[in-house]
Design a protein around this motif. Structure first.
Motif, mmCIF file in Angstrom:
data_model
loop_
_atom_site.group_PDB
_atom_site.id
_atom_site.type_symbol
_atom_site.label_atom_id
_atom_site.label_comp_id
_atom_site.label_asym_id
_atom_site.label_seq_id
_atom_site.Cartn_x
_atom_site.Cartn_y
_atom_site.Cartn_z
ATOM 1 N N TYR A 95 0.862 -1.009 0.163
ATOM 2 C CA TYR A 95 -0.176 -0.071 0.083
ATOM 3 C C TYR A 95 0.848 1.316 0.009
ATOM 4 C CZ TYR A 95 -3.611 -3.267 1.195
ATOM 5 O OH TYR A 95 -4.598 -4.427 1.284
ATOM 6 N N TYR A 96 0.493 2.229 -0.766
ATOM 7 C CA TYR A 96 1.112 3.469 -0.869
ATOM 8 C C TYR A 96 0.060 4.839 -0.471
ATOM 9 C CZ TYR A 96 4.004 0.203 -3.185
ATOM 10 O OH TYR A 96 4.842 -1.057 -3.770
ATOM 11 N N SER A 97 0.857 5.785 0.077
ATOM 12 C CA SER A 97 0.029 7.074 0.443
ATOM 13 C C SER A 97 0.622 8.133 -0.562
ATOM 14 C CB SER A 97 0.278 7.332 1.637
ATOM 15 O OG SER A 97 -0.322 6.195 2.721
ATOM 16 N N PHE A 98 -0.287 8.856 -1.091
ATOM 17 C CA PHE A 98 0.157 10.103 -1.706
ATOM 18 C C PHE A 98 0.005 11.126 -0.744
ATOM 19 C CE2 PHE A 98 -0.712 14.224 -3.674
ATOM 20 C CZ PHE A 98 0.235 14.187 -4.981
ATOM 21 N N LEU A 99 1.516 11.974 -0.448
ATOM 22 C CA LEU A 99 1.461 12.950 0.624
ATOM 23 C C LEU A 99 1.573 14.415 0.030
ATOM 24 C CD1 LEU A 99 3.785 11.060 3.339
ATOM 25 C CD2 LEU A 99 1.380 10.788 2.816
ATOM 26 N N ARG A 100 1.344 15.428 0.588
ATOM 27 C CA ARG A 100 1.536 16.554 0.131
ATOM 28 C C ARG A 100 2.157 17.538 1.325
ATOM 29 N NH1 ARG A 100 -4.256 19.648 -1.450
ATOM 30 N NH2 ARG A 100 -4.652 20.417 0.743
ATOM 31 N N ARG A 101 2.709 18.593 1.174
ATOM 32 C CA ARG A 101 3.182 19.403 2.127
ATOM 33 C C ARG A 101 3.069 20.972 1.826
ATOM 34 N NH1 ARG A 101 6.710 23.661 4.479
ATOM 35 N NH2 ARG A 101 7.790 22.894 6.282
ATOM 36 N N ASP A 102 2.292 21.767 2.526
ATOM 37 C CA ASP A 102 2.063 23.261 1.986
ATOM 38 C C ASP A 102 3.502 24.014 2.029
ATOM 39 O OD1 ASP A 102 1.401 25.831 1.753
ATOM 40 O OD2 ASP A 102 -0.403 25.590 3.128
ATOM 41 N N LEU A 103 3.787 24.388 0.871
ATOM 42 C CA LEU A 103 5.216 25.139 0.797
ATOM 43 C C LEU A 103 5.150 26.585 1.172
ATOM 44 C CD1 LEU A 103 6.440 23.899 -2.684
ATOM 45 C CD2 LEU A 103 7.140 23.225 -0.248
ATOM 46 N N SER A 104 3.994 27.151 1.688
ATOM 47 C CA SER A 104 3.792 28.356 2.331
ATOM 48 C C SER A 104 4.169 28.363 3.704
ATOM 49 C CB SER A 104 2.547 28.879 2.053
ATOM 50 O OG SER A 104 1.473 28.346 2.938
ATOM 51 N N ALA A 105 4.246 27.000 4.456
ATOM 52 C CA ALA A 105 4.652 27.050 5.723
ATOM 53 C C ALA A 105 6.142 27.072 6.060
ATOM 54 C CB ALA A 105 4.183 25.666 6.217
ATOM 55 N N PRO A 106 6.772 27.493 6.942
ATOM 56 C CA PRO A 106 8.279 27.492 7.150
ATOM 57 C C PRO A 106 8.951 26.040 6.787
ATOM 58 C CG PRO A 106 7.132 28.585 8.883
ATOM 59 C CD PRO A 106 6.069 27.857 8.323
ATOM 60 N N ILE A 107 9.943 26.220 5.997
ATOM 61 C CA ILE A 107 10.921 25.183 5.751
ATOM 62 C C ILE A 107 11.919 25.188 6.734
ATOM 63 C CG2 ILE A 107 11.932 24.098 3.758
ATOM 64 C CD1 ILE A 107 9.870 25.323 1.922
ATOM 65 N N ALA A 108 12.422 23.908 7.199
ATOM 66 C CA ALA A 108 13.510 23.643 8.007
ATOM 67 C C ALA A 108 14.945 23.864 7.200
ATOM 68 C CB ALA A 108 13.429 22.239 8.557
ATOM 69 N N SER A 109 15.749 24.088 8.075
ATOM 70 C CA SER A 109 17.115 24.352 7.226
ATOM 71 C C SER A 109 17.713 23.188 6.413
ATOM 72 C CB SER A 109 18.246 24.379 8.312
ATOM 73 O OG SER A 109 19.584 24.612 7.836
ATOM 74 N N ALA A 110 18.253 23.657 5.259
ATOM 75 C CA ALA A 110 18.884 22.529 4.400
ATOM 76 C C ALA A 110 20.292 22.218 4.573
ATOM 77 C CB ALA A 110 18.403 22.982 2.837
ATOM 78 N N ASP A 111 20.820 22.583 5.694
ATOM 79 C CA ASP A 111 22.436 22.466 5.893
ATOM 80 C C ASP A 111 22.784 20.990 6.164
ATOM 81 O OD1 ASP A 111 22.416 25.380 5.500
ATOM 82 O OD2 ASP A 111 22.243 25.812 7.931
ATOM 83 N N VAL A 112 23.606 20.652 5.463
ATOM 84 C CA VAL A 112 24.267 19.388 5.845
ATOM 85 C C VAL A 112 24.987 19.450 7.069
ATOM 86 C CG1 VAL A 112 25.968 17.624 5.161
ATOM 87 C CG2 VAL A 112 24.985 19.037 3.325
#
Length: 401
Positions: free
Chosen positions: A205-222
């Motif tokens: 079974y698989y789920s299609f997920l979405r995320r609102d991009l207007s909400a804050p996005i965490a740091s992308a730092d390595v």
């Protein structure tokens, strides 16, 4: 966006487990060819009085129209693009005469006005290594349903699938063999009944997920502790390293099979290089990696040759034909993974955050992906933590031979 390769949904590393248990079911006795019991001839499709033949490359527009008409009638949350159909028909390992069956309605005024009313294809991915798969796809126009066409067409697909398995590179091996179909969770009940009567059962079974991009996005730092790692976006010179990283990341994922150079070039019509985020190790511990039993032969050869080493990635696409159906714009993560030797370092959140920022900067309203609900590496929890929410789902059904 089609359902092709749906079993390859996102995988990531929230647990930190370097070696999750193997997820592929054990083989049953007998070779694939023996269990496939391939028929020497294929059953005829007589229902509906259609005229049947194999496919041609010039059939792409007609196939597209049929698939999207059936998709709309069935309420599917996606549409197929012409480039996807064209790409499928152009794949060198597909036999257009034997692996496709097209049913045409021919009006009284001649074959020049033939209308495609039914379509089927069967494919056996050439890269399969531990599971032999024959994947079945197709459909019948809504105006011609209820005549028994779909039932007979499925019988043809199953028979051709058995032949494909018996002809595959794994035919002599004692590995699992599956006939595979994919279906949306809210697909019409008649479709589920047809598959059930034919012997298919839901396996994943698989789920299609979405995320609102207007909400804050965490740091992308390595993470600071990994000073040799570099976050970047896709470039042509990194594509082979990305393929090798994908194969390594998915070796412990249920049912997933390696992508060869041949199959890697497919399903790229909607690919978005500018949204595809990668982490490269510019100073890998080559000796340790070469000494590890987990390092595959292709990666080892690349390391010896001094090729780049992609260690984490998020491959993105833009399925514009789906925007109107979904009612919003979105960037889609086709595949997310982290190499086994690099798990537990927080690299998955970094590539995901980077991808979301790139999609948001390009005006997308949401980020989206599909995930295996039984993913062994903690992906479901990670996506929830990143703000993804389920919208709908699908399933893989199989006949296990």
């Amino acid at each position: 966006m089609s359902t092709a390769d749906a079993a390859e949904s996102a995988t990531t590393d929230t647990t930190g487990a370097a070696r999750p248990p193997a997820q592929t079911p054990a083989a049953t006795p007998g070779s694939v060819a023996e269990r496939a019991a391939a028929p020497t001839t294929l059953p005829a499709v007589r229902a509906g009085g259609l005229t049947w033949r194999g496919a041609r490359r010039e059939d792409a527009p007609a196939i597209l129209a049929l698939l999207n008409t059936t998709g709309e009638a069935d309420g599917l949350p996606f549409r197929v693009a012409l480039d996807e159909v064209t790409e499928t028909l152009a794949a060198p390992y597909r036999d257009l005469d034997k692996d496709f069956l097209l049913g045409f309605e021919e009006p009284d005024h001649g074959p020049a006005t033939s209308i495609l009313r039914a379509y089927a294809q069967v494919s056996a991915p050439p890269g399969d290594a531990t599971v032999a798969r024959a994947i079945l796809e197709g459909g019948v126009h809504p105006d011609r349903r209820g005549e028994g066409i779909g039932r007979e067409l499925l019988a043809w697909q199953i028979a051709r699938g058995r032949q494909k398995l018996a002809e595959s590179a794994l035919a002599a091996r004692h590995v699992p063999a599956w006939l595979v179909v994919h279906m949306e969770d809210d697909a019409p009940e008649r479709l589920g009944r047809t598959y059930e009567r034919a012997g298919f059962a839901a396996r994943r079974y698989y789920s299609f997920l979405r995320r609102d991009l207007s909400a804050p996005i965490a740091s992308a730092d390595v993470p600071d502790s990994d000073t040799g790692l570099r976050l970047t976006v896709w470039a042509p010179e990194l594509d082979e390293a990305l393929r090798l990283a994908r194969n390594d990341a998915f070796r412990d994922h249920w049912g997933s099979q390696p992508r060869t150079r041949e199959t890697w070039s497919e399903y790229r019509t909607a690919f978005m290089p500018s949204w595809t985020s990668l982490i490269v190790d510019d100073a890998p511990d080559t000796d340790a990696l070469l000494a590890s039993p987990d390092t595959d032969a292709e990666t080892a050869a690349a390391l010896r040759a001094g090729e780049p080493l992609v260690v984490a990635y998020q491959i993105a696409s833009k399925y514009e034909d789906d925007f109107a159906v979904r009612g919003y714009t979105f960037g889609y993560s086709d595949n997310v993974g982290v190499r086994r030797a690099y798990r537990g370092r927080g690299l998955a959140p970094a590539v995901m955050a980077a991808g979301m920022r790139l999609m948001a900067d390009d005006g997308m309203r949401y980020a989206a992906l599909d995930v295996d609900t039984a993913n062994p590496t903690g992906a479901v929890g990670l996506y929830a933590a990143l703000g993804y929410e389920k919208q709908d789902g699908s399933r893989m059904l199989t006949i296990e031979l």
